[in-house]
Design an enzyme around this catalytic site. Structure first.
Site, PDB file in Angstrom:
ATOM      1  N   ASP A 205     -62.121 -71.734 -31.142  1.00  0.00           N
ATOM      2  CA  ASP A 205     -63.361 -70.666 -30.955  1.00  0.00           C
ATOM      3  C   ASP A 205     -63.157 -69.503 -31.695  1.00  0.00           C
ATOM      4  O   ASP A 205     -63.962 -68.580 -31.525  1.00  0.00           O
ATOM      5  CB  ASP A 205     -63.456 -70.464 -29.542  1.00  0.00           C
ATOM      6  CG  ASP A 205     -62.512 -69.751 -28.958  1.00  0.00           C
ATOM      7  OD1 ASP A 205     -61.408 -69.807 -29.273  1.00  0.00           O
ATOM      8  OD2 ASP A 205     -62.692 -68.890 -28.083  1.00  0.00           O
TER       9      ASP A 205
ATOM     10  N   SER B 110     -61.509 -72.896 -25.920  1.00  0.00           N
ATOM     11  CA  SER B 110     -60.459 -72.464 -27.041  1.00  0.00           C
ATOM     12  C   SER B 110     -59.795 -73.478 -27.613  1.00  0.00           C
ATOM     13  O   SER B 110     -60.238 -74.163 -28.144  1.00  0.00           O
ATOM     14  CB  SER B 110     -59.681 -71.184 -26.183  1.00  0.00           C
ATOM     15  OG  SER B 110     -59.170 -70.529 -27.309  1.00  0.00           O
TER      16      SER B 110
ATOM     17  N   ASP C  53     -58.074 -70.654 -34.293  1.00  0.00           N
ATOM     18  CA  ASP C  53     -58.120 -71.587 -33.276  1.00  0.00           C
ATOM     19  C   ASP C  53     -59.734 -72.152 -33.092  1.00  0.00           C
ATOM     20  O   ASP C  53     -60.552 -71.669 -33.832  1.00  0.00           O
ATOM     21  CB  ASP C  53     -57.451 -71.243 -32.136  1.00  0.00           C
ATOM     22  CG  ASP C  53     -58.451 -70.203 -31.274  1.00  0.00           C
ATOM     23  OD1 ASP C  53     -59.234 -69.344 -31.735  1.00  0.00           O
ATOM     24  OD2 ASP C  53     -58.129 -70.112 -30.024  1.00  0.00           O
TER      25      ASP C  53
ATOM     26  N   ASP D 165     -61.147 -67.050 -31.629  1.00  0.00           N
ATOM     27  CA  ASP D 165     -60.707 -66.068 -31.159  1.00  0.00           C
ATOM     28  C   ASP D 165     -59.016 -65.417 -31.448  1.00  0.00           C
ATOM     29  O   ASP D 165     -58.631 -64.295 -31.264  1.00  0.00           O
ATOM     30  CB  ASP D 165     -61.090 -65.671 -29.886  1.00  0.00           C
ATOM     31  CG  ASP D 165     -60.426 -66.664 -28.847  1.00  0.00           C
ATOM     32  OD1 ASP D 165     -59.733 -67.716 -29.338  1.00  0.00           O
ATOM     33  OD2 ASP D 165     -60.418 -66.518 -27.622  1.00  0.00           O
TER      34      ASP D 165
END
Length: 552
Positions: free
Chosen positions: A302, A156, A300, A304
């Protein structure tokens, strides 16, 4: 004497013998050699690397990409996946579909291939996403395919040196206890990585992104409207899917921060690839001002999480997660089809603003507060999230389409935020004005944080013990009550008059003691400006008092 513990040396040598990666074997051998030659630093690092395999935290496994048991590497991924496979088989899910995806971080491609290979050899129907893609695409595919599990290789918004392993169970939901400890026990029983069978008998799920985008495009309720958007993916995997999702939803005037648009695992333009971090969105806000944007969007790495930037008082600023949360909640509830959702539920966490409760009451919706993390938010209400239409946490996570993605989803959030911005603009209003309207109706909810970073985790434990032995009777001149959330979670909730609330808890991902603060000031006879100033003053006084409390 070298200071190298013989047991540590033996554990390292066993790990080397069973590793599947030649480069990792050489890396660990070199460290053993340095420690054996008398390097105290090498001995300490080796002891840390062999201190045990990563355990499932708030968002799965995360750690630095490095050789050894306590790191993210191919051997750890192989053994972890073998444990997951055993746990799934033991619960009657053998042969079921498992979806495997990845981001663009260092090691992600190899880790995803290893995870897929272990599961395929264990007899599962493995579907691998065709390229580095956002985590919400994996979460969507897991749910859409009725897979028994989904695995996303991602860290992440962690620093560049990290990677991670995010596990979804059937329905695309995060694991909670006792499943997490049961899987860890299964991992501990696995043989060394070299002894775990792997196979290339898996397929590619080519339609994953297309299926996801088709659904996300449906979230915008109005017809196409002009809206100029500045956006950044912070060197992650979200830029192309975001642009396409917005185009399909009718928003095609999208301008990306060029220096951050392509995936780059080194994240060269940001010190910490997290939209919450100071400076991370400077380039985005500069672009928004340059192109005279209507809205700024930061994902961000990734994709999510989603942060929004708005024009206010002649300049640009990023919204706090709580501000975005209540804006989206109001938008969702005000446009909700109540025939399709006769008993809607909205949820947030104990560390978020309480304004959502008041908004839920206005729209006659159910409301719940959960522990931190989307593994709890998507289980709000009856424990299964029945009726859930929206959930958010203050750390920029928003679940806006829980029917299909039971997790935070930055791209879907961006589409819905643009839909909101277009509605507001069509009415001749601004997002800043809408925030003021919410404050007038529900009170100015001023929130903040006090964090204490430590090098010794024992300091955090002792601070929590001390607060439990002698809880505060007042803060910032106000009498308060203290609720201890043990054994459910290690947290204290301090409440007082005027919406005062402080939640004190150890961080689940960093060596920090975190304190989440809130005060509420009603807009009565004075103007909203007066209420904002009073709330800001009260919050500053509360920050001082809490800092003194946890630092003493």
């Amino acid at each position: 004497m070298s200071g190298l513990d013989p047991q540590v040396r033996e554990a390292a040598e066993r790990w080397v013998a069973g590793d599947v990666d030649a480069r990792a074997r050489d890396e660990l051998r070199e460290l053993v050699g340095a420690a054996g030659s008398g390097s105290a630093d090498a001995a300490a690092e080796l002891a840390d690397r062999m201190s045990g395999m990563p355990t499932f935290g708030t968002a799965g496994l995360r750690g630095p990409v490095r050789a050894g048991a306590n790191g993210m590497n191919r051997a750890v991924v192989v053994r972890t996946t073998a444990g997951v496979a055993e746990w799934l088989r033991d619960r009657g899910h053998g042969g079921g579909i498992v979806v495997v995806g990845r981001d663009a971080r260092h090691g992600s491609e190899d880790f995803a291939a290893d995870a897929a290979g272990v599961l395929a050899a264990a007899g599962f129907d493995v579907r691998v996403l065709p390229a580095p893609l956002p985590t919400p695409v994996l979460a969507f595919a897991t749910r859409a395919l009725d897979a028994v599990a989904g695995i996303q290789i991602t860290a992440s918004h962690n620093p560049p040196q990290d990677n991670g392993y995010k596990l979804y169970l059937r329905g695309g939901v995060h694991l909670v206890g006792p499943a997490d400890t049961e899987i860890e026990e299964a991992i501990a029983r696995t043989p060394d990585a070299a002894s775990v069978p792997r196979s290339q008998d898996y397929s590619v799920h080519d339609s994953a992104l297309e299926d996801y985008l088709a659904r996300v495009a449906e979230l915008a309720k109005g017809s196409p409207r002009p809206l100029r958007i500045a956006a950044t993916a912070l060197h992650g995997v979200g830029a192309t899917p975001l642009r396409e999702a917005l185009r399909r939803a009718g928003f095609d005037d999208v301008h990306l921060v060029a220096s951050q648009a392509e995936p780059d695992p080194d994240f060269p333009t940001v010190g910490f690839p997290n939209p919450e971090e100071p400076g991370a969105t400077d380039a985005l806000l500069a672009l928004a001002a340059e192109i005279d944007a209507d809205l700024a969007i930061a994902l961000d790495p990734d994709a999510d999480r989603c942060a929004l930037g708005i024009r206010e008082d002649g300049g640009w600023r990023m919204l706090r997660g709580d501000e975005t949360g209540v804006l989206l909640a109001q938008h969702i509830l005000s446009t909700l089809d109540r025939q399709a959702h006769p008993d809607p539920l909205v949820a947030t966490t104990i560390v978020s603003s309480t304004m959502l409760r008041s908004i839920a009451q206005e729209f006659r919706a159910r409301y719940d507060e959960t522990l931190t993390g989307f593994k709890w938010l998507v289980r709000a209400g009856d424990g299964a999230g029945t009726g859930l239409v929206y959930a958010y946490e203050e750390a920029l996570g928003h679940c806006v389409d829980p029917e299909w993605v039971r997790d935070k989803d930055g791209i879907a959030t961006a589409v819905l935020a643009c839909d909101l911005a277009a509605h507001v603009a069509a009415d001749g209003r601004s997002i800043a004005g809408l925030l003021d309207a919410l404050a007038i109706s529900h009170g100015v909810h001023q929130t903040g944080q006090v964090s204490v970073r430590v090098t010794d985790l024992g300091v955090i434990a002792e601070t929590m013990r001390g607060l439990r032995r002698q809880p505060p009777a007042e803060l910032a001149g106000s009498p308060v009550e203290v609720q201890d959330l043990l054994p459910e979670t290690d947290a204290l909730v301090v409440t007082g008059a005027g919406g005062l609330r402080v939640v004190i808890r150890p961080s689940g991902t960093e060596p920090k003691l975190k304190c989440y603060l809130q005060v509420v000031e009603q807009v009565t006879c004075g103007t909203i400006g007066t209420a904002k100033r009073q709330a800001a003053q009260r919050l500053a006084e509360l920050e001082t008092a809490v800092t003194e409390l946890v630092a003493s």
